[in-house]
Design a protein around this motif. Structure first.
Motif, mmCIF file in Angstrom:
data_model
loop_
_atom_site.group_PDB
_atom_site.id
_atom_site.type_symbol
_atom_site.label_atom_id
_atom_site.label_comp_id
_atom_site.label_asym_id
_atom_site.label_seq_id
_atom_site.Cartn_x
_atom_site.Cartn_y
_atom_site.Cartn_z
ATOM 1 N N LEU A 60 0.812 -1.216 0.000
ATOM 2 C CA LEU A 60 0.000 0.000 0.000
ATOM 3 C C LEU A 60 0.849 1.271 0.000
ATOM 4 O O LEU A 60 0.537 2.210 -0.754
ATOM 5 C CB LEU A 60 -0.956 -0.021 1.189
ATOM 6 C CG LEU A 60 -2.146 -0.996 1.061
ATOM 7 C CD1 LEU A 60 -2.972 -1.004 2.330
ATOM 8 C CD2 LEU A 60 -3.023 -0.628 -0.144
ATOM 9 N N TYR A 64 0.422 4.163 -2.778
ATOM 10 C CA TYR A 64 0.069 5.531 -2.398
ATOM 11 C C TYR A 64 1.186 6.509 -2.737
ATOM 12 O O TYR A 64 0.928 7.627 -3.204
ATOM 13 C CB TYR A 64 -0.248 5.599 -0.904
ATOM 14 C CG TYR A 64 -1.644 5.144 -0.568
ATOM 15 C CD1 TYR A 64 -2.751 5.744 -1.157
ATOM 16 C CD2 TYR A 64 -1.854 4.122 0.349
ATOM 17 C CE1 TYR A 64 -4.032 5.329 -0.846
ATOM 18 C CE2 TYR A 64 -3.132 3.692 0.660
ATOM 19 C CZ TYR A 64 -4.229 4.296 0.057
ATOM 20 O OH TYR A 64 -5.491 3.875 0.364
ATOM 21 N N ARG A 93 -0.572 1.053 -9.465
ATOM 22 C CA ARG A 93 -1.238 -0.188 -9.062
ATOM 23 C C ARG A 93 -0.330 -1.393 -9.299
ATOM 24 O O ARG A 93 -0.247 -2.307 -8.475
ATOM 25 C CB ARG A 93 -2.541 -0.360 -9.842
ATOM 26 C CG ARG A 93 -3.582 0.720 -9.545
ATOM 27 C CD ARG A 93 -4.791 0.572 -10.449
ATOM 28 N NE ARG A 93 -5.855 1.521 -10.097
ATOM 29 C CZ ARG A 93 -7.011 1.627 -10.739
ATOM 30 N NH1 ARG A 93 -7.238 0.833 -11.814
ATOM 31 N NH2 ARG A 93 -7.925 2.493 -10.356
ATOM 32 N N TYR A 145 -5.538 -6.659 -1.769
ATOM 33 C CA TYR A 145 -4.953 -5.396 -2.233
ATOM 34 C C TYR A 145 -5.664 -4.906 -3.486
ATOM 35 O O TYR A 145 -6.027 -3.717 -3.594
ATOM 36 C CB TYR A 145 -3.461 -5.595 -2.493
ATOM 37 C CG TYR A 145 -2.824 -4.530 -3.353
ATOM 38 C CD1 TYR A 145 -2.444 -3.311 -2.826
ATOM 39 C CD2 TYR A 145 -2.615 -4.748 -4.724
ATOM 40 C CE1 TYR A 145 -1.866 -2.327 -3.623
ATOM 41 C CE2 TYR A 145 -2.034 -3.782 -5.532
ATOM 42 C CZ TYR A 145 -1.659 -2.571 -4.972
ATOM 43 O OH TYR A 145 -1.096 -1.606 -5.775
ATOM 44 N N TRP A 148 -9.186 -3.642 -2.803
ATOM 45 C CA TRP A 148 -9.168 -2.317 -2.190
ATOM 46 C C TRP A 148 -8.847 -1.241 -3.232
ATOM 47 O O TRP A 148 -9.493 -0.188 -3.268
ATOM 48 C CB TRP A 148 -8.141 -2.290 -1.060
ATOM 49 C CG TRP A 148 -7.865 -0.904 -0.530
ATOM 50 C CD1 TRP A 148 -6.784 -0.127 -0.772
ATOM 51 C CD2 TRP A 148 -8.727 -0.138 0.319
ATOM 52 N NE1 TRP A 148 -6.885 1.067 -0.129
ATOM 53 C CE2 TRP A 148 -8.077 1.097 0.561
ATOM 54 C CE3 TRP A 148 -9.967 -0.374 0.907
ATOM 55 C CZ2 TRP A 148 -8.621 2.083 1.354
ATOM 56 C CZ3 TRP A 148 -10.512 0.612 1.707
ATOM 57 C CH2 TRP A 148 -9.850 1.831 1.927
ATOM 58 N N ILE A 149 -7.866 -1.504 -4.091
ATOM 59 C CA ILE A 149 -7.453 -0.503 -5.065
ATOM 60 C C ILE A 149 -8.571 -0.204 -6.069
ATOM 61 O O ILE A 149 -8.820 0.954 -6.432
ATOM 62 C CB ILE A 149 -6.179 -0.974 -5.807
ATOM 63 C CG1 ILE A 149 -4.993 -1.053 -4.850
ATOM 64 C CG2 ILE A 149 -5.862 -0.065 -6.975
ATOM 65 C CD1 ILE A 149 -4.662 0.243 -4.158
ATOM 66 N N PHE A 151 -11.998 -1.068 -5.813
ATOM 67 C CA PHE A 151 -13.368 -0.855 -5.358
ATOM 68 C C PHE A 151 -13.496 0.011 -4.110
ATOM 69 O O PHE A 151 -14.588 0.133 -3.561
ATOM 70 C CB PHE A 151 -14.039 -2.218 -5.087
ATOM 71 C CG PHE A 151 -14.114 -3.092 -6.303
ATOM 72 C CD1 PHE A 151 -14.969 -2.792 -7.347
ATOM 73 C CD2 PHE A 151 -13.292 -4.206 -6.420
ATOM 74 C CE1 PHE A 151 -15.030 -3.594 -8.482
ATOM 75 C CE2 PHE A 151 -13.347 -5.023 -7.546
ATOM 76 C CZ PHE A 151 -14.224 -4.704 -8.583
ATOM 77 N N ARG A 152 -12.410 0.592 -3.644
ATOM 78 C CA ARG A 152 -12.541 1.456 -2.477
ATOM 79 C C ARG A 152 -13.372 2.688 -2.854
ATOM 80 O O ARG A 152 -13.319 3.154 -4.008
ATOM 81 C CB ARG A 152 -11.166 1.890 -1.971
ATOM 82 C CG ARG A 152 -10.481 2.931 -2.842
ATOM 83 C CD ARG A 152 -9.082 3.244 -2.330
ATOM 84 N NE ARG A 152 -8.484 4.378 -2.996
ATOM 85 C CZ ARG A 152 -7.937 4.359 -4.187
ATOM 86 N NH1 ARG A 152 -7.928 3.226 -4.867
ATOM 87 N NH2 ARG A 152 -7.412 5.445 -4.716
ATOM 88 N N PRO A 153 -14.127 3.235 -1.916
ATOM 89 C CA PRO A 153 -14.912 4.446 -2.209
ATOM 90 C C PRO A 153 -14.003 5.610 -2.567
ATOM 91 O O PRO A 153 -13.050 5.903 -1.855
ATOM 92 C CB PRO A 153 -15.659 4.706 -0.887
ATOM 93 C CG PRO A 153 -15.652 3.399 -0.170
ATOM 94 C CD PRO A 153 -14.389 2.710 -0.570
ATOM 95 N N ARG A 154 -14.285 6.254 -3.677
ATOM 96 C CA ARG A 154 -13.430 7.352 -4.128
ATOM 97 C C ARG A 154 -13.560 8.586 -3.242
ATOM 98 O O ARG A 154 -12.680 9.439 -3.246
ATOM 99 C CB ARG A 154 -13.773 7.729 -5.578
ATOM 100 C CG ARG A 154 -13.595 6.575 -6.544
ATOM 101 C CD ARG A 154 -12.201 5.998 -6.473
ATOM 102 N NE ARG A 154 -12.073 4.746 -7.214
ATOM 103 C CZ ARG A 154 -11.000 3.988 -7.227
ATOM 104 N NH1 ARG A 154 -9.954 4.339 -6.511
ATOM 105 N NH2 ARG A 154 -10.971 2.862 -7.910
ATOM 106 N N LEU A 156 -13.757 8.423 0.020
ATOM 107 C CA LEU A 156 -13.503 7.935 1.364
ATOM 108 C C LEU A 156 -12.877 9.030 2.218
ATOM 109 O O LEU A 156 -11.909 9.676 1.820
ATOM 110 C CB LEU A 156 -12.570 6.725 1.311
ATOM 111 C CG LEU A 156 -12.164 6.133 2.666
ATOM 112 C CD1 LEU A 156 -13.377 5.520 3.361
ATOM 113 C CD2 LEU A 156 -11.071 5.080 2.487
#
Length: 773
Positions: A60, A64, A93, A145, A148-149, A151-154, A156
């Motif tokens: 991560l 990031y 990614r 991983y 998360w990359i 489908f994580r809420p944009r 968030l």
């Protein structure tokens, strides 16, 4: 392609750390069997912990950090086209995903190099199953991983206390973050990523101030790599991004600044010294007299003791090779100390004390020097009768392959089987980043040996409380044979940076007066015991003339660390004097009592990797001073693939390793060829020295047919044997089985060529004189 190249240049920091991780996990010899330690229920929990550390501290942060660099670079226009936009989106990614792929490749590497053992069902199969399970855990981590990359809420945002803290830090991120756009909704979301990166680095730096030794216990071996690579990443990423904004090479500038400060203050690579009362060297004549007395054959102390009744003095030459060398050397010495093994060969009447008294000296190089110090310190900590080993009794020892310590061999193997890799690696990654403050990685490695000895030999801790000296903390020159308690004399081989010859750390005087012709030099004066070699302790007393303008260099180091009374070094430091291999340990600065630089000492393998040149000189000196003594030299090799000649003084049918060929690839051969040649020269010089040893001794003592006997590890097909400052229990088992005494088993026939040599050594130990050739 230009878009991808531009993005890669922007992402050079996360790309570099990812590439470094691949090189460490997939190519470094030290990482070959990192993942073979996950075996039981507790290890299953550690598997999960490893995946968490891999994801949180490396994968991560890599993603990031890459995203931050892309988003903050003004050279990447928002409407740069689909190719540029795609590269900017997918390369971060991919970098994060490659961390998982590197670990999977390392697990496959461990699986392919599992040593061949005959305990297939009870030992090998559980390791294979554990490696498959580990690969599954890492794959699940990679899937998590990716989920998360993608489908994580944009939008968030952290909530609660964390959310309030992040909101209040907006002004801080605005002040320090390169390229941050004030008031942007996207930037507010990215602040959470900045907070995560800052927290990772804060945790990383905070933990390290506790000390590399403690961190090594929390993040051992495999977990140390993602922890280190991901821990430094936020800080380096910030410097990279800020440097692009202000058009300044901040990372390079910081490295130059650290180097300049190290010059002014002095680096932390100085060989650490202590004060000692026992600084008078031992004359080899006196050592031989004491050895004969302890073996009951000295005519000077007993009128009824004919000199011809003396046993053969044994000199051990222990080759270099990190923990593999130390474990091999310790295992073999322990094998002989447990004299019940002699019964198989029909040799009876020997006690552990008899074997100990026959060991005149040990010439060690690198890992062999570490093993020599461990063995000799353990012999010194045991009772004078040597009938009981001094280690923890009948309990399991961490990192050792055995169940419990029962005898001398168990004790010596347990001492040399510790994890000396992690602390040194962490010291390289953190301590040496500030080379004028903390202990350097060499000192951290040295302290890991001291800690191991204190954990396995409880008496060492007791002595430290009562006498101010315990275990490997003792001054080196205090570990010497005493009347009623003989221990072998240590000669630890290092190499001088200034003139390239040997620097020997030994309690022996460097010259003597033979009754006849000097065997090592043509001279009318004192005979040199070791030709063209320096005594480390004499270097400590060397006076250095004033150098005017250079006087100020390192002056703060002299004020802070100078100690005119420091005339000796610890036992652990003495071992390190021989084990300063490139990159693994830095050169050690040898300073005199005024703290002025005299020389730098590096690994003894630079000069000769077997210690046999030193062993030859010792053997010739013993025979010259006392012609009735016929030394036997045991050469302990630990590399199945070295080109050591299979012929010694024992007739057998040895396995002859094939001659390797040059690497077929031609990439950067101008750079790689000189480096590879220098690396291989250390072993080639050792092989030549072994041959010179055998030739020289047979020319001097022609009446003996056995003067040099080799012990080594048999080859395992095309599999390489791991060499590191940590050896897995599987590698330890294979080394232990090199004394397998059942010639009727297929394993013994195929994987052990030492049987006739072991028999010959037992017979020579029992004999009072060598047999005529």
């Amino acid at each position: 392609m230009l878009s991808v190249a531009l993005i890669l240049w922007v992402l050079r920091v996360p790309v570099t750390t990812t590439l470094l991780g691949w090189l460490l996990l997939c190519f470094a010899p030290q990482a070959q069997d990192l993942f073979t330690e996950y075996l039981d229920v507790v290890m299953w929990l550690r598997m999960l912990l490893f995946v968490v550390v891999l994801t949180v501290f490396w994968a991560l942060p890599t993603h990031y950090a890459a995203r931050m660099l892309v988003n903050s670079d003004s050279r990447l226009p928002a409407n740069g086209g689909p190719c540029l936009a795609g590269a900017a989106l997918w390369l971060p990614r991919l970098l994060g995903l490659l961390t998982f792929v590197a670990v999977e490749a390392a697990i496959l590497r461990s699986y392919m190099n599992i040593p061949t053992l005959d305990q297939q069902r009870e030992v090998v199969r559980p390791v294979e199953q554990a490696l498959l399970a580990m690969a599954g855990w890492v794959a699940l981590g990679a899937v998590a991983y990716l989920l998360w990359i993608f489908f994580r809420p944009r939008d968030l945002r952290p909530r609660g206390l964390l959310g309030r803290i992040n909101a209040k830090l907006g002004w801080f991120w605005q002040a320090i973050s390169p390229g941050r756009k004030s008031g942007s909704a996207d930037e507010e979301g990215r602040d959470f990523g900045r907070l995560i990166l800052a927290a990772v680095f804060a945790i990383f730096a905070g933990i390290f101030f506790v000390g590399a030794d403690h961190v090594a216990g929390w993040f051992p071996r495999s977990m140390a790599i993602p922890f280190i690579l991901g821990g430094w990443l936020p800080f380096l990423t910030y410097l990279s991004g800020l440097g692009r904004q202000i058009r300044a090479p901040l990372i390079t500038g910081l490295a130059v600044l650290v180097a300049i400060v190290a010059v002014v203050f002095g680096d932390n690579h100085t060989v650490r010294r202590v004060a000692s009362k026992d600084v008078v060297p031992i004359k080899i004549e006196d050592a031989i007299d004491l050895w004969m007395t302890e073996n009951g054959c000295n005519p000077k102390t007993s009128n009824n003791a004919p000199a011809a009744s003396c046993p053969r003095p044994i000199i051990v030459a222990a080759a270099g090779g990190a923990s593999r060398a130390g474990f091999m050397m310790a295992s073999m010495i322990g094998y002989f100390l447990d004299t019940q093994e002699a019964d198989y060969y029909g040799v009876k009447g020997l006690s552990s004390k008899d074997v100990r008294n026959r060991l005149f000296s040990i010439s060690g190089v690198s890992g062999g020097a570490m093993g020599a110090v461990m063995v000799t310190a353990a012999l010194g900590a045991a009772s004078p009768a040597a009938d009981k080993q001094p280690c923890v009794n009948a309990v399991a020892v961490d990192q050792w392959w055995g169940d419990k310590v029962n005898n001398w061999r168990d004790c010596l193997e347990a001492l040399t089987s510790g994890d000396f890799l992690t602390a040194g690696f962490l010291g390289f990654a953190f301590n040496d980043a500030l080379p004028f403050t903390l202990r350097d990685r060499a000192a951290v490695l040295e302290d890991s040996w001291r800690n191991r000895f204190g954990d396995v030999v409880p008496k060492a801790k007791e002595d430290a409380k009562t006498l101010g000296c315990g275990g490997l903390d003792c001054p080196f020159l205090s570990l010497r044979p005493q009347p009623g308690h003989w221990i072998p004399l240590l000669v630890l081989n290092g190499t001088s940076e200034a003139i390239g010859r040997r620097i020997l750390t030994t309690p022996l005087a460097m010259s003597y007066a033979p009754p006849g012709k000097c065997p090592t030099a043509v001279t009318n004066g004192p005979c040199p015991l070791f030709v063209e070699a320096d005594s480390f302790h004499q270097l400590l007393r060397t006076e250095i003339a004033s150098e005017s303008w250079r006087e100020w260099l390192g002056m703060f180091g002299r004020l802070l660390y100078g100690n005119p009374q420091a005339n000796d070094i610890r036992l652990s430091t003495a071992a390190l004097n021989s084990a300063r291999f490139p990159l693994i340990s830095p050169p050690g600065s040898v300073r005199n009592q005024e703290y002025r630089l005299v020389d730098r000492i590096v690994d003894g393998g630079y000069f000769e990797n077997y210690g046999t040149l030193t062993a030859r000189e010792l053997a010739l000196a013993i025979h010259t001073i006392a012609p009735q003594l016929k030394p036997l030299v045991i050469v302990i090799s630990n590399d199945p693939d070295d080109q050591l000649g299979p012929t010694d003084d024992v007739a057998n049918d040895p396995q002859v390793p094939p001659r390797p060929t040059a690497t077929a690839g031609e990439v950067l051969s101008e750079v790689s060829a000189p480096i590879t040649t220098v690396f291989n020269l250390r072993t080639a010089h050792g092989v030549q020295a072994v041959d010179a040893l055998r030739t020289g001794l047979h020319a001097t003592i022609p009446e003996c047919d056995k003067l040099v006997i080799q012990l080594r590890i048999s080859r395992d097909g095309n599999k390489s044997l791991s060499m590191s400052w940590w050896e897995s229990p599987l590698v330890q088992r294979r080394i232990h089985r090199q004394t397998e005494s059942d010639p009727d088993t297929n394993y013994a026939r195929e994987h052990n060529q030492n049987l006739p040599r072991l028999k010959a050594i037992w017979q020579e130990m029992q004999s009072s004189s060598c047999r005529a050739s």
